[in-house]
Design a protein around this motif. Structure first.
Motif, PDB file in Angstrom:
ATOM      1  N   ALA A  44      -2.026  12.897  10.479  1.00 64.40           N
ATOM      2  CA  ALA A  44      -1.140  13.872   9.834  1.00 64.40           C
ATOM      3  C   ALA A  44      -0.517  13.274   8.569  1.00 64.40           C
ATOM      4  O   ALA A  44      -0.466  13.945   7.526  1.00 64.40           O
ATOM      5  N   ARG A  45      -0.072  12.042   8.635  1.00 66.15           N
ATOM      6  CA  ARG A  45       0.505  11.382   7.449  1.00 66.15           C
ATOM      7  C   ARG A  45      -0.527  11.237   6.341  1.00 66.15           C
ATOM      8  O   ARG A  45      -0.228  11.408   5.177  1.00 66.15           O
ATOM      9  N   ALA A  46      -1.759  10.888   6.710  1.00 63.82           N
ATOM     10  CA  ALA A  46      -2.836  10.750   5.718  1.00 63.82           C
ATOM     11  C   ALA A  46      -3.125  12.093   5.041  1.00 63.82           C
ATOM     12  O   ALA A  46      -3.525  12.123   3.882  1.00 63.82           O
ATOM     13  N   LEU A  47      -2.907  13.184   5.769  1.00 62.86           N
ATOM     14  CA  LEU A  47      -3.130  14.524   5.206  1.00 62.86           C
ATOM     15  C   LEU A  47      -1.892  15.082   4.513  1.00 62.86           C
ATOM     16  O   LEU A  47      -1.905  16.216   4.055  1.00 62.86           O
ATOM     17  N   GLY A  48      -0.821  14.279   4.490  1.00 63.24           N
ATOM     18  CA  GLY A  48       0.408  14.714   3.815  1.00 63.24           C
ATOM     19  C   GLY A  48       1.349  15.519   4.675  1.00 63.24           C
ATOM     20  O   GLY A  48       2.274  16.147   4.171  1.00 63.24           O
ATOM     21  N   GLU A  49       1.156  15.509   5.987  1.00 62.97           N
ATOM     22  CA  GLU A  49       2.035  16.215   6.917  1.00 62.97           C
ATOM     23  C   GLU A  49       2.869  15.210   7.702  1.00 62.97           C
ATOM     24  O   GLU A  49       2.635  14.014   7.608  1.00 62.97           O
ATOM     25  N   GLU A  50       3.816  15.693   8.462  1.00 58.59           N
ATOM     26  CA  GLU A  50       4.617  14.841   9.342  1.00 58.59           C
ATOM     27  C   GLU A  50       4.564  15.407  10.739  1.00 58.59           C
ATOM     28  O   GLU A  50       4.737  16.596  10.944  1.00 58.59           O
ATOM     29  N   LEU A  51       4.333  14.571  11.720  1.00 53.67           N
ATOM     30  CA  LEU A  51       4.387  14.930  13.138  1.00 53.67           C
ATOM     31  C   LEU A  51       5.477  14.097  13.784  1.00 53.67           C
ATOM     32  O   LEU A  51       5.362  12.893  13.864  1.00 53.67           O
ATOM     33  N   GLU A  52       6.496  14.713  14.228  1.00 54.17           N
ATOM     34  CA  GLU A  52       7.559  13.980  14.923  1.00 54.17           C
ATOM     35  C   GLU A  52       8.039  14.756  16.110  1.00 54.17           C
ATOM     36  O   GLU A  52       8.169  15.899  16.159  1.00 54.17           O
ATOM     37  N   TRP A 110       0.826  -1.204   0.000  1.00 54.46           N
ATOM     38  CA  TRP A 110       0.000   0.000   0.000  1.00 54.46           C
ATOM     39  C   TRP A 110       0.863   1.258   0.000  1.00 54.46           C
ATOM     40  O   TRP A 110       2.011   1.245   0.453  1.00 54.46           O
ATOM     41  N   SER A 111       0.275   2.346  -0.449  1.00 47.39           N
ATOM     42  CA  SER A 111       0.965   3.640  -0.401  1.00 47.39           C
ATOM     43  C   SER A 111       1.047   4.101   1.053  1.00 47.39           C
ATOM     44  O   SER A 111       0.322   3.607   1.921  1.00 47.39           O
ATOM     45  N   ASP A 112       1.914   5.067   1.298  1.00 51.09           N
ATOM     46  CA  ASP A 112       2.086   5.583   2.655  1.00 51.09           C
ATOM     47  C   ASP A 112       0.771   6.178   3.173  1.00 51.09           C
ATOM     48  O   ASP A 112       0.425   6.012   4.338  1.00 51.09           O
ATOM     49  N   ARG A 113       0.033   6.847   2.312  1.00 54.10           N
ATOM     50  CA  ARG A 113      -1.245   7.454   2.702  1.00 54.10           C
ATOM     51  C   ARG A 113      -2.264   6.380   3.074  1.00 54.10           C
ATOM     52  O   ARG A 113      -2.966   6.497   4.086  1.00 54.10           O
ATOM     53  N   THR A 114      -2.364   5.316   2.293  1.00 54.60           N
ATOM     54  CA  THR A 114      -3.298   4.228   2.585  1.00 54.60           C
ATOM     55  C   THR A 114      -2.932   3.548   3.900  1.00 54.60           C
ATOM     56  O   THR A 114      -3.801   3.246   4.720  1.00 54.60           O
ATOM     57  N   ARG A 115      -1.646   3.326   4.115  1.00 57.01           N
ATOM     58  CA  ARG A 115      -1.198   2.739   5.389  1.00 57.01           C
ATOM     59  C   ARG A 115      -1.601   3.621   6.569  1.00 57.01           C
ATOM     60  O   ARG A 115      -2.061   3.122   7.592  1.00 57.01           O
ATOM     61  N   ALA A 116      -1.423   4.938   6.398  1.00 59.86           N
ATOM     62  CA  ALA A 116      -1.771   5.872   7.474  1.00 59.86           C
ATOM     63  C   ALA A 116      -3.266   5.824   7.773  1.00 59.86           C
ATOM     64  O   ALA A 116      -3.671   5.832   8.945  1.00 59.86           O
ATOM     65  N   ILE A 117      -4.092   5.748   6.746  1.00 64.12           N
ATOM     66  CA  ILE A 117      -5.548   5.691   6.947  1.00 64.12           C
ATOM     67  C   ILE A 117      -5.933   4.398   7.662  1.00 64.12           C
ATOM     68  O   ILE A 117      -6.700   4.400   8.627  1.00 64.12           O
ATOM     69  N   VAL A 118      -5.386   3.273   7.201  1.00 63.24           N
ATOM     70  CA  VAL A 118      -5.693   1.977   7.825  1.00 63.24           C
ATOM     71  C   VAL A 118      -5.184   1.949   9.269  1.00 63.24           C
ATOM     72  O   VAL A 118      -5.876   1.473  10.177  1.00 63.24           O
ATOM     73  N   ASP A 119      -3.998   2.487   9.496  1.00 64.17           N
ATOM     74  CA  ASP A 119      -3.457   2.545  10.859  1.00 64.17           C
ATOM     75  C   ASP A 119      -4.333   3.399  11.770  1.00 64.17           C
ATOM     76  O   ASP A 119      -4.563   3.045  12.934  1.00 64.17           O
ATOM     77  N   ALA A 120      -4.823   4.522  11.259  1.00 61.41           N
ATOM     78  CA  ALA A 120      -5.684   5.399  12.058  1.00 61.41           C
ATOM     79  C   ALA A 120      -6.981   4.683  12.439  1.00 61.41           C
ATOM     80  O   ALA A 120      -7.458   4.799  13.574  1.00 61.41           O
ATOM     81  N   VAL A 121      -7.540   3.910  11.512  1.00 62.71           N
ATOM     82  CA  VAL A 121      -8.773   3.172  11.804  1.00 62.71           C
ATOM     83  C   VAL A 121      -8.505   2.074  12.838  1.00 62.71           C
ATOM     84  O   VAL A 121      -9.274   1.897  13.782  1.00 62.71           O
TER      85      VAL A 121
END
Length: 170
Positions: free
Chosen positions: A162-170, A86-97
């Motif tokens: 944040a990753r799903a929205l194209g940002e980075e939080l670190e 999966w793309s990084d965005r898809t992974r972020a969405i699935v992880d958030a769920v």
């Protein structure tokens, strides 16, 4: 992301990282204790009635207090049938769920931990072994570890959004 969320993520991550790194040292305390118990039993024929139970308490503290750090470092086991494709965005969405599902599980654990801890404190609950130590300290550690995991899960949720929205939080 709003500044309050950024600060939350920063402070939860810092706290859990520090606690996790200190808790990592408990493995050496546990190894020393088990070595001492083994030597005491085999060489001196003096088994410790408290040795195994204290090592169990140390192990429980080790994984309960280290769980949030493990999550932060992405060290938990993940079933990877599709995830790597999966793309990084898809992974972020699935992880958030999936983190939302983790909130429910950890919330139930926290409610049970608080109930069990208050019972142990109120009634002076002890273990049913010949040593019979009080159980309140390990139950307090258990509840703190679950709370730390819940706080880290929320931090992870914010990072995933944040990753799903194209940002980075670190």
């Amino acid at each position: 992301m709003p500044r309050a969320i950024t600060r939350y993520v920063f402070w939860v991550d810092v706290f859990n990282r520090r606690v996790g790194r200190v808790v990592m040292l408990l493995i050496f305390v546990m190894i020393g204790l088990l070595l001492f118990a083994s030597v005491s039993r085999t060489l001196f024929n003096r088994p410790l009635i408290w040795g195994i139970e204290v090592s169990q308490f140390l192990m429980a503290s080790y994984y309960l207090l280290g769980g949030a750090y493990s999550m932060q470092m992405s060290a938990h086991v993940r079933m990877d049938l599709f995830y790597s494709r999966w793309s990084d965005r898809t992974r972020a969405i699935v992880d958030a769920v999936t983190v939302v599902l983790l909130f429910v599980f950890l919330g139930a654990l926290l409610a049970g931990g608080i109930s069990s801890t208050s019972y142990a404190i109120q009634y002076g609950e002890t273990s049913y072994t010949s040593w019979s130590p009080p159980l309140a300290p390990i139950k307090i550690i258990m509840t703190i570890g679950i709370l730390m995991m819940l706080l880290q899960s929320l931090s992870t949720f914010f990072k995933d959004v944040a990753r799903a929205l194209g940002e980075e939080l670190e």
